[in-house]
Design a protein around this motif. Structure first.
Motif, PDB file in Angstrom:
ATOM      1  N   GLY A 119     -20.743 -11.396 -17.500  1.00  0.00           N
ATOM      2  CA  GLY A 119     -22.058 -12.011 -17.680  1.00  0.00           C
ATOM      3  C   GLY A 119     -22.352 -13.101 -16.663  1.00  0.00           C
ATOM      4  O   GLY A 119     -23.442 -13.671 -16.654  1.00  0.00           O
ATOM      5  N   LEU A 120     -21.372 -13.395 -15.813  1.00  0.00           N
ATOM      6  CA  LEU A 120     -21.519 -14.474 -14.844  1.00  0.00           C
ATOM      7  C   LEU A 120     -22.658 -14.225 -13.858  1.00  0.00           C
ATOM      8  O   LEU A 120     -23.445 -15.136 -13.572  1.00  0.00           O
ATOM      9  N   ALA A 121     -22.777 -13.011 -13.347  1.00  0.00           N
ATOM     10  CA  ALA A 121     -23.844 -12.718 -12.377  1.00  0.00           C
ATOM     11  C   ALA A 121     -25.217 -12.980 -13.000  1.00  0.00           C
ATOM     12  O   ALA A 121     -26.095 -13.538 -12.346  1.00  0.00           O
ATOM     13  N   PHE A 151     -27.594  -3.143 -12.786  1.00  0.00           N
ATOM     14  CA  PHE A 151     -27.455  -4.534 -13.209  1.00  0.00           C
ATOM     15  C   PHE A 151     -28.814  -5.220 -13.256  1.00  0.00           C
ATOM     16  O   PHE A 151     -29.161  -5.847 -14.258  1.00  0.00           O
ATOM     17  N   TYR A 152     -29.600  -5.110 -12.174  1.00  0.00           N
ATOM     18  CA  TYR A 152     -30.895  -5.791 -12.141  1.00  0.00           C
ATOM     19  C   TYR A 152     -31.828  -5.253 -13.228  1.00  0.00           C
ATOM     20  O   TYR A 152     -32.512  -6.027 -13.898  1.00  0.00           O
ATOM     21  N   ARG A 153     -31.841  -3.958 -13.420  1.00  0.00           N
ATOM     22  CA  ARG A 153     -32.661  -3.395 -14.512  1.00  0.00           C
ATOM     23  C   ARG A 153     -32.211  -3.966 -15.862  1.00  0.00           C
ATOM     24  O   ARG A 153     -33.039  -4.316 -16.700  1.00  0.00           O
ATOM     25  N   GLY A 154     -30.909  -4.036 -16.056  1.00  0.00           N
ATOM     26  CA  GLY A 154     -30.367  -4.573 -17.306  1.00  0.00           C
ATOM     27  C   GLY A 154     -30.699  -6.035 -17.526  1.00  0.00           C
ATOM     28  O   GLY A 154     -30.717  -6.507 -18.672  1.00  0.00           O
ATOM     29  N   GLN A 155     -30.965  -6.756 -16.445  1.00  0.00           N
ATOM     30  CA  GLN A 155     -31.340  -8.171 -16.537  1.00  0.00           C
ATOM     31  C   GLN A 155     -32.849  -8.345 -16.721  1.00  0.00           C
ATOM     32  O   GLN A 155     -33.353  -9.457 -16.732  1.00  0.00           O
ATOM     33  N   PHE A 173     -37.079  -5.694  -6.159  1.00  0.00           N
ATOM     34  CA  PHE A 173     -37.127  -5.912  -7.599  1.00  0.00           C
ATOM     35  C   PHE A 173     -37.908  -7.193  -7.857  1.00  0.00           C
ATOM     36  O   PHE A 173     -37.743  -8.184  -7.143  1.00  0.00           O
ATOM     37  N   LEU A 174     -38.756  -7.170  -8.878  1.00  0.00           N
ATOM     38  CA  LEU A 174     -39.500  -8.353  -9.324  1.00  0.00           C
ATOM     39  C   LEU A 174     -38.810  -8.912 -10.565  1.00  0.00           C
ATOM     40  O   LEU A 174     -38.415  -8.152 -11.461  1.00  0.00           O
ATOM     41  N   GLY A 175     -38.705 -10.232 -10.615  1.00  0.00           N
ATOM     42  CA  GLY A 175     -38.023 -10.892 -11.727  1.00  0.00           C
ATOM     43  C   GLY A 175     -38.702 -10.691 -13.064  1.00  0.00           C
ATOM     44  O   GLY A 175     -39.882 -10.315 -13.142  1.00  0.00           O
ATOM     45  N   PRO A 176     -37.981 -10.961 -14.146  1.00  0.00           N
ATOM     46  CA  PRO A 176     -38.480 -10.720 -15.505  1.00  0.00           C
ATOM     47  C   PRO A 176     -39.744 -11.492 -15.879  1.00  0.00           C
ATOM     48  O   PRO A 176     -40.474 -11.076 -16.767  1.00  0.00           O
TER      49      PRO A 176
END
Length: 188
Positions: A119-121, A151-155, A173-176
């Motif tokens: 979970g560090l990343a 990973f990015y999709r999962g975040q 990728f655009l942030g959440p």
């Protein structure tokens, strides 16, 4: 474990440790970078810490650096070096300016192999995007790393460009919390 946030050149005292984490993270598949790329990263650091909106996060286990993220505000006009032209080609001129310029750009995210899956990343990514202007953050990654893409999709990040399916190229990728997430074209 602790995460420290840096906003300027005080990060440079950790250059040797950052290089070591960079090598651990990127000199193996799927990135397969070499020592020259690690040196390029180190040589860019003194310039990067002076970029507008520079933010970095370091993850420490005791006194050992086990991960880091670096980010800054994307300037206008949109840069035309490194992988930026590919991003601009995928989004088009108007979306590139509207969505990326003035947003928090994640440059590097690296975690030692021994700390992956903890979970560090995600914590590092959150630390450098927490105060992103109007929630606007973005990054580039290679389609060659299905692990990074997942990973990015999962975040909660949204893939905004969709290169050809031949396994080459970069994606934006655009942030959440990026307001343009719902406007990003979905793959066919």
């Amino acid at each position: 474990m602790s995460i420290l946030v840096f906003k300027g050149d005080d990060l440079l005292v950790h250059t040797t440790a950052l290089r070591s984490v960079y090598v651990d993270a990127f000199c193996t598949p799927p990135w397969n970078e070499d020592d020259e790329k690690a040196e390029e990263f180190v040589s860019r650091l003194p310039l990067n810490v002076r970029r507008p909106g520079f933010t970095a996060a370091l993850a420490l286990a005791g006194s050992e650096v086990i991960g880091f993220a670096t980010a800054w505000t994307t300037v206008a006009p949109f840069p035309n070096d490194r992988c930026y032209p590919q991003a601009a080609a995928g989004l088009g001129v108007d979306r590139t300016v509207d969505w990326l310029c003035g947003a928090r750009e994640i440059d590097e995210l690296a975690v030692r192999s021994s700390a992956r899956g903890t979970g560090l990343a995600g914590e590092l990514l959150d630390a450098v995007t927490e105060d992103a202007p109007e929630g606007r953050s973005w990054l580039l990654t290679s389609v060659a790393s299905t692990r990074a893409m997942a990973f990015y999709r999962g975040q909660g990040w949204t893939q905004a460009t969709h290169p050809s399916p031949d396994g080459k190229g970069i994606v934006v990728f655009l942030g959440p919390r990026h307001p343009a997430r719902s406007l990003a074209a979905q793959p066919l």
